[in-house]
Design a protein around this motif. Structure first.
Motif, PDB file in Angstrom:
ATOM      1  N   ARG A   9      -3.595  -6.247  -3.003  1.00  0.00           N
ATOM      2  CA  ARG A   9      -4.162  -5.705  -4.234  1.00  0.00           C
ATOM      3  C   ARG A   9      -3.914  -4.213  -4.386  1.00  0.00           C
ATOM      4  NH1 ARG A   9      -9.721  -9.077  -3.874  1.00  0.00           N
ATOM      5  NH2 ARG A   9      -8.815 -11.072  -4.411  1.00  0.00           N
ATOM      6  N   HIS A  10      -3.196  -3.626  -3.422  1.00  0.00           N
ATOM      7  CA  HIS A  10      -2.888  -2.203  -3.467  1.00  0.00           C
ATOM      8  C   HIS A  10      -1.404  -1.990  -3.201  1.00  0.00           C
ATOM      9  CE1 HIS A  10      -7.218  -2.138  -2.755  1.00  0.00           C
ATOM     10  NE2 HIS A  10      -7.189  -0.949  -3.322  1.00  0.00           N
ATOM     11  N   GLU A  11      -0.914  -0.836  -3.647  1.00  0.00           N
ATOM     12  CA  GLU A  11       0.461  -0.463  -3.367  1.00  0.00           C
ATOM     13  C   GLU A  11       0.530   1.030  -3.107  1.00  0.00           C
ATOM     14  OE1 GLU A  11       2.703  -1.693  -6.767  1.00  0.00           O
ATOM     15  OE2 GLU A  11       1.790  -0.235  -8.088  1.00  0.00           O
ATOM     16  N   LEU A  12       1.590   1.437  -2.455  1.00  0.00           N
ATOM     17  CA  LEU A  12       1.798   2.846  -2.170  1.00  0.00           C
ATOM     18  C   LEU A  12       2.674   3.455  -3.257  1.00  0.00           C
ATOM     19  CD1 LEU A  12       2.474   2.438   1.623  1.00  0.00           C
ATOM     20  CD2 LEU A  12       0.503   3.594   0.618  1.00  0.00           C
ATOM     21  N   ARG A  13       2.442   4.712  -3.525  1.00  0.00           N
ATOM     22  CA  ARG A  13       3.259   5.468  -4.473  1.00  0.00           C
ATOM     23  C   ARG A  13       3.572   6.816  -3.849  1.00  0.00           C
ATOM     24  NH1 ARG A  13       1.576   3.751  -9.857  1.00  0.00           N
ATOM     25  NH2 ARG A  13       2.005   1.529  -9.814  1.00  0.00           N
ATOM     26  N   PRO A  46       3.965  -4.325  -1.697  1.00  0.00           N
ATOM     27  CA  PRO A  46       2.528  -4.087  -1.773  1.00  0.00           C
ATOM     28  C   PRO A  46       1.870  -4.122  -0.395  1.00  0.00           C
ATOM     29  CG  PRO A  46       3.071  -6.234  -2.674  1.00  0.00           C
ATOM     30  CD  PRO A  46       4.361  -5.573  -2.344  1.00  0.00           C
ATOM     31  N   VAL A  47       0.691  -3.542  -0.315  1.00  0.00           N
ATOM     32  CA  VAL A  47      -0.046  -3.451   0.945  1.00  0.00           C
ATOM     33  C   VAL A  47      -1.043  -4.595   1.042  1.00  0.00           C
ATOM     34  CG1 VAL A  47      -1.571  -2.000   2.345  1.00  0.00           C
ATOM     35  CG2 VAL A  47       0.182  -0.939   0.889  1.00  0.00           C
ATOM     36  N   PRO A  48      -0.851  -5.501   2.006  1.00  0.00           N
ATOM     37  CA  PRO A  48      -1.820  -6.590   2.179  1.00  0.00           C
ATOM     38  C   PRO A  48      -3.164  -6.054   2.678  1.00  0.00           C
ATOM     39  CG  PRO A  48       0.085  -6.887   3.639  1.00  0.00           C
ATOM     40  CD  PRO A  48       0.257  -5.594   2.927  1.00  0.00           C
ATOM     41  N   ALA A  49      -4.194  -6.805   2.447  1.00  0.00           N
ATOM     42  CA  ALA A  49      -5.554  -6.380   2.811  1.00  0.00           C
ATOM     43  C   ALA A  49      -5.676  -6.022   4.283  1.00  0.00           C
ATOM     44  CB  ALA A  49      -6.555  -7.471   2.442  1.00  0.00           C
ATOM     45  N   ASP A  50      -4.963  -6.728   5.153  1.00  0.00           N
ATOM     46  CA  ASP A  50      -5.090  -6.451   6.587  1.00  0.00           C
ATOM     47  C   ASP A  50      -4.365  -5.173   7.026  1.00  0.00           C
ATOM     48  OD1 ASP A  50      -2.575  -7.578   6.218  1.00  0.00           O
ATOM     49  OD2 ASP A  50      -2.648  -8.747   8.065  1.00  0.00           O
ATOM     50  N   GLU A  51      -3.636  -4.512   6.121  1.00  0.00           N
ATOM     51  CA  GLU A  51      -2.967  -3.252   6.431  1.00  0.00           C
ATOM     52  C   GLU A  51      -3.557  -2.059   5.677  1.00  0.00           C
ATOM     53  OE1 GLU A  51       1.334  -5.387   7.248  1.00  0.00           O
ATOM     54  OE2 GLU A  51       1.237  -3.737   5.824  1.00  0.00           O
ATOM     55  N   LEU A  52      -4.650  -2.285   4.964  1.00  0.00           N
ATOM     56  CA  LEU A  52      -5.249  -1.208   4.164  1.00  0.00           C
ATOM     57  C   LEU A  52      -5.705  -0.018   5.003  1.00  0.00           C
ATOM     58  CD1 LEU A  52      -7.322  -2.934   1.353  1.00  0.00           C
ATOM     59  CD2 LEU A  52      -5.369  -1.406   1.105  1.00  0.00           C
ATOM     60  N   ALA A  61      -2.746  11.362   6.314  1.00  0.00           N
ATOM     61  CA  ALA A  61      -1.939  12.178   7.223  1.00  0.00           C
ATOM     62  C   ALA A  61      -0.782  12.905   6.533  1.00  0.00           C
ATOM     63  CB  ALA A  61      -1.392  11.302   8.343  1.00  0.00           C
ATOM     64  N   CYS A  62      -0.432  12.518   5.333  1.00  0.00           N
ATOM     65  CA  CYS A  62       0.697  13.146   4.644  1.00  0.00           C
ATOM     66  C   CYS A  62       0.428  14.643   4.476  1.00  0.00           C
ATOM     67  CB  CYS A  62       0.928  12.499   3.284  1.00  0.00           C
ATOM     68  SG  CYS A  62       2.290  13.250   2.357  1.00  0.00           S
ATOM     69  N   PRO A  63       1.262  15.500   5.074  1.00  0.00           N
ATOM     70  CA  PRO A  63       0.985  16.939   5.018  1.00  0.00           C
ATOM     71  C   PRO A  63       1.097  17.539   3.620  1.00  0.00           C
ATOM     72  CG  PRO A  63       3.069  16.520   6.151  1.00  0.00           C
ATOM     73  CD  PRO A  63       2.437  15.189   5.866  1.00  0.00           C
ATOM     74  N   ARG A  64       1.850  16.921   2.738  1.00  0.00           N
ATOM     75  CA  ARG A  64       2.019  17.425   1.371  1.00  0.00           C
ATOM     76  C   ARG A  64       1.165  16.659   0.352  1.00  0.00           C
ATOM     77  NH1 ARG A  64       4.594  22.011   0.277  1.00  0.00           N
ATOM     78  NH2 ARG A  64       5.195  21.032  -1.654  1.00  0.00           N
ATOM     79  N   ARG A  65       0.392  15.672   0.834  1.00  0.00           N
ATOM     80  CA  ARG A  65      -0.425  14.824  -0.052  1.00  0.00           C
ATOM     81  C   ARG A  65       0.435  14.153  -1.128  1.00  0.00           C
ATOM     82  NH1 ARG A  65      -3.195  14.977   3.810  1.00  0.00           N
ATOM     83  NH2 ARG A  65      -5.090  16.154   4.026  1.00  0.00           N
ATOM     84  N   ALA A  66       1.645  13.751  -0.732  1.00  0.00           N
ATOM     85  CA  ALA A  66       2.586  13.129  -1.663  1.00  0.00           C
ATOM     86  C   ALA A  66       2.490  11.609  -1.675  1.00  0.00           C
ATOM     87  CB  ALA A  66       4.014  13.550  -1.317  1.00  0.00           C
ATOM     88  N   LEU A  67       1.788  11.036  -0.704  1.00  0.00           N
ATOM     89  CA  LEU A  67       1.653   9.584  -0.612  1.00  0.00           C
ATOM     90  C   LEU A  67       0.291   9.174  -1.138  1.00  0.00           C
ATOM     91  CD1 LEU A  67       3.096   7.011   0.487  1.00  0.00           C
ATOM     92  CD2 LEU A  67       1.846   7.382   2.614  1.00  0.00           C
ATOM     93  N   HIS A  68       0.280   8.123  -1.969  1.00  0.00           N
ATOM     94  CA  HIS A  68      -0.971   7.666  -2.587  1.00  0.00           C
ATOM     95  C   HIS A  68      -1.082   6.151  -2.464  1.00  0.00           C
ATOM     96  CE1 HIS A  68      -1.273  11.634  -4.382  1.00  0.00           C
ATOM     97  NE2 HIS A  68       0.000  11.507  -4.689  1.00  0.00           N
ATOM     98  N   LEU A  69      -2.306   5.684  -2.300  1.00  0.00           N
ATOM     99  CA  LEU A  69      -2.617   4.260  -2.298  1.00  0.00           C
ATOM    100  C   LEU A  69      -3.349   3.970  -3.605  1.00  0.00           C
ATOM    101  CD1 LEU A  69      -2.575   1.634  -0.595  1.00  0.00           C
ATOM    102  CD2 LEU A  69      -4.858   2.284   0.201  1.00  0.00           C
ATOM    103  N   VAL A  70      -2.787   3.096  -4.406  1.00  0.00           N
ATOM    104  CA  VAL A  70      -3.344   2.823  -5.728  1.00  0.00           C
ATOM    105  C   VAL A  70      -3.539   1.322  -5.922  1.00  0.00           C
ATOM    106  CG1 VAL A  70      -2.323   4.892  -6.755  1.00  0.00           C
ATOM    107  CG2 VAL A  70      -1.070   2.736  -6.829  1.00  0.00           C
ATOM    108  N   PRO A  71      -4.453   0.938  -6.820  1.00  0.00           N
ATOM    109  CA  PRO A  71      -4.592  -0.497  -7.132  1.00  0.00           C
ATOM    110  C   PRO A  71      -3.283  -1.009  -7.721  1.00  0.00           C
ATOM    111  CG  PRO A  71      -6.433   0.750  -8.004  1.00  0.00           C
ATOM    112  CD  PRO A  71      -5.436   1.748  -7.532  1.00  0.00           C
ATOM    113  N   ARG A  72      -2.932  -2.204  -7.353  1.00  0.00           N
ATOM    114  CA  ARG A  72      -1.704  -2.827  -7.825  1.00  0.00           C
ATOM    115  C   ARG A  72      -1.868  -3.248  -9.267  1.00  0.00           C
ATOM    116  NH1 ARG A  72       1.071  -8.100  -5.320  1.00  0.00           N
ATOM    117  NH2 ARG A  72       3.083  -7.794  -6.267  1.00  0.00           N
ATOM    118  N   ARG A  73      -0.846  -2.989 -10.055  1.00  0.00           N
ATOM    119  CA  ARG A  73      -0.871  -3.416 -11.456  1.00  0.00           C
ATOM    120  C   ARG A  73      -0.671  -4.926 -11.540  1.00  0.00           C
ATOM    121  NH1 ARG A  73       3.335   1.149 -13.345  1.00  0.00           N
ATOM    122  NH2 ARG A  73       1.967   2.928 -13.099  1.00  0.00           N
ATOM    123  N   PRO A  74      -1.352  -5.574 -12.478  1.00  0.00           N
ATOM    124  CA  PRO A  74      -1.188  -7.030 -12.620  1.00  0.00           C
ATOM    125  C   PRO A  74       0.208  -7.423 -13.074  1.00  0.00           C
ATOM    126  CG  PRO A  74      -2.734  -6.181 -14.259  1.00  0.00           C
ATOM    127  CD  PRO A  74      -2.282  -5.043 -13.432  1.00  0.00           C
TER     128      PRO A  74
END
Length: 74
Positions: A9-13, A46-52, A61-74
């Motif tokens: 239900r989530h993905e990385l951006r 997408p990121v499965p629930a067991d890897e959240l 941990a991203c030093p530049r805050r460039a990685l985000h975890l967001v809800p997956r679009r339907p």
């Protein structure tokens, strides 16, 4: 999705202008992030629930805050 696979239900951006290709995200979450030949992240689905938890740690941990975890679009 198989019967034993948790729903994703989530993905990385990546915020590309902020990313500096340090590779820490791929070290922390190799199941979902590979690196291209220049060291920039390649997101692997997408990121499965067991890897959240691991995904949240990689985002934090991203030093530049460039990685985000967001809800997956339907």
């Amino acid at each position: 999705m198989s019967a034993g696979t948790p729903a994703a239900r989530h993905e990385l951006r990546v915020d590309w202008p902020d990313c500096r290709a340090r590779g820490l995200c791929a070290e922390l979450l190799p199941e979902r992030i590979a690196l291209d030949e220049w060291g920039y992240p390649v997101l692997l689905g997408p990121v499965p629930a067991d890897e959240l938890t691991l995904a949240r740690e990689a985002v934090t941990a991203c030093p530049r805050r460039a990685l985000h975890l967001v809800p997956r679009r339907p």
